[in-house]
Write an enzyme that holds these catalytic residues in place. Structure first.
Site, PDB file in Angstrom:
ATOM      1  CG  HIS A 185       1.392  -4.402  -6.589  1.00 15.21           C
ATOM      2  ND1 HIS A 185       0.234  -5.422  -7.728  1.00 15.21           N
ATOM      3  CD2 HIS A 185       1.267  -5.208  -5.432  1.00 15.21           C
ATOM      4  CE1 HIS A 185      -0.136  -6.165  -6.237  1.00 15.21           C
ATOM      5  NE2 HIS A 185       0.830  -6.166  -5.074  1.00 15.21           N
ATOM      6  CG  HIS A 285       5.473  -9.950   1.150  1.00 19.79           C
ATOM      7  ND1 HIS A 285       4.340 -10.947   0.676  1.00 19.79           N
ATOM      8  CD2 HIS A 285       4.335  -8.503   0.315  1.00 19.79           C
ATOM      9  CE1 HIS A 285       3.516 -10.265  -0.195  1.00 19.79           C
ATOM     10  NE2 HIS A 285       3.005  -8.747  -0.212  1.00 19.79           N
TER      11      HIS A 285
END
Length: 381
Positions: A185, A285
């Site tokens: 992340h 995504h």
């Protein structure tokens, strides 16, 4: 046929839907949310909507180029997210006009289903083994989780050891029954990343996603070259030109563009075709809502190098509402760790507009959490 109006619905848990209407009675749905910036995305979408009234909705390419190239400034998360929602809605509308799924308009699908994975844990990885075993019971053969919490820029030996122990424990619990996708992340910085990647190699992750902040492509490439683990990047990259730098490096193995942020179905397919020529896989995504997922599945149907699909059913972000809450007759069929490609007209999914109107009467204002290091400096979330 002319576009007569665009409606937006900002609804929990953190989504923004848009509906394009025409004088021919047809409509199309899009999803134009930038997580944590929904109000800004809604304002940008409404600003662009003024350019659409009176235009033929079937001229998708012309409208896309007009929105992208007109007005001098281009790219960036807000503009591309707004274009994404509009583009997806136009494709949905075109499919409904011709009473056929979008993938049929694009030459027909080359797969009937696509492998998918489920999220386990949360923002900070917790209860991973329990959740991983549950995913196995549900029929999944791949999971993704945030592998780290907040990591200091340097001197994070304890954070490295904790991450390695955590991933190792999950691997020991599931053996080879689950592929493990690890998401950093963008929380880990260059001084620490290469060391952490090297120590994770024995657990053979399916990929490590965003090993460093994606705003620094040189650092992403450096990280990818330092490890045998495939590196995935793309959710925070917003133009094909930016992706080209990554592809030209020959270091990135997986792109995970978000069709809700890069320019919709049109631009994602253009990117997928470019990535295919570099023999790079695409894993769209999508921790978002049902329209974004339906758009991904249409892409998965026709992109040869689409390998696995993210989806948000039960994801930790979906507090108060979940993936199917606004959907009429869900087309999402989960079978043995795969999702079936919808075959209904357009995206193959229709939303409950009455429920959207009620929910959007008190629009959400979801924000990413603010994390801090022990010295009170801001940490990457």
């Amino acid at each position: 046929m002319k576009i007569t109006g665009i409606r937006t619905y900002r609804v929990p848990p953190r989504w923004l839907f848009l509906k394009i209407e025409t004088d021919g009675g047809y409509h199309g749905w899009g999803e134009a949310v930038l997580e944590g910036h929904a109000a800004g995305a809604e304002a940008t979408t409404r600003e662009l909507a003024d350019l659409l009234i009176g235009r033929d909705p079937r001229r998708i390419n012309d409208i896309w180029q007009m929105l992208y190239r007109n007005g001098c400034y281009r790219g960036g998360p807000l503009l591309m997210t707004a274009i994404s929602g509009i583009d997806t809605a136009l494709w949905d509308l075109l499919g409904k006009i011709h009473a056929t799924p979008i993938h049929a308009l694009l030459g027909g699908g080359q797969r009937d289903r696509v492998r998918t994975y489920t999220w386990i844990g949360g923002d900070s990885p917790t209860d991973l083994i329990q959740h991983a075993l549950h995913a196995l019971e549900q029929g999944f053969d791949a999971v993704k989780f945030n592998a780290t919490g907040a990591v200091p820029m340097i001197g994070g030996v304890a954070a490295i050891d904790e991450t390695v122990a955590r991933v190792g424990a999950v691997r020991d619990a599931v053996g080879t029954r689950l592929d493990l996708a690890l998401d950093f992340h963008g929380r880990v910085h260059t001084p620490t990343t290469t060391q952490l990647l090297r120590e994770l190699e024995p657990f053979r992750p399916m990929w490590v996603e965003d090993p460093v902040p994606a705003s620094n492509p040189g650092a992403v490439i450096e990280a990818a070259r330092s490890t045998s683990i495939p590196i995935a990047v793309g959710e925070r990259v917003h133009t094909r030109a930016e992706f080209l730098t990554l592809l030209e490096s020959r270091a990135i193995r997986i792109l995970n563009p978000d069709p809700a942020h890069i320019g919709g179905i049109s631009e994602t397919l253009r990117l997928a075709g470019t990535a295919e020529s570099y023999d790079v896989a695409v894993a769209p995504h999508c921790p978002l809502g049902p329209i974004a997922l339906a758009a991904c599945l249409q892409i998965d149907a026709v992109a040869y190098n689409a390998v696995i699909q993210e989806q948000s059913l039960g994801i930790h972000y979906n507090t108060g509402s979940d993936l199917l809450d606004y959907v009429l007759d869900s087309p999402f069929e989960y079978t043995d760790g795969t999702l079936t490609i919808p075959t209904g007209p357009g995206l193959g999914v229709e939303l409950n507009e009455a429920a959207l109107a009620q929910a959007s009467s008190t629009p959400h204002d979801w924000r990413a959490p603010i994390w801090r290091h022990p010295d009170n400096s801001i940490a990457e979330w």
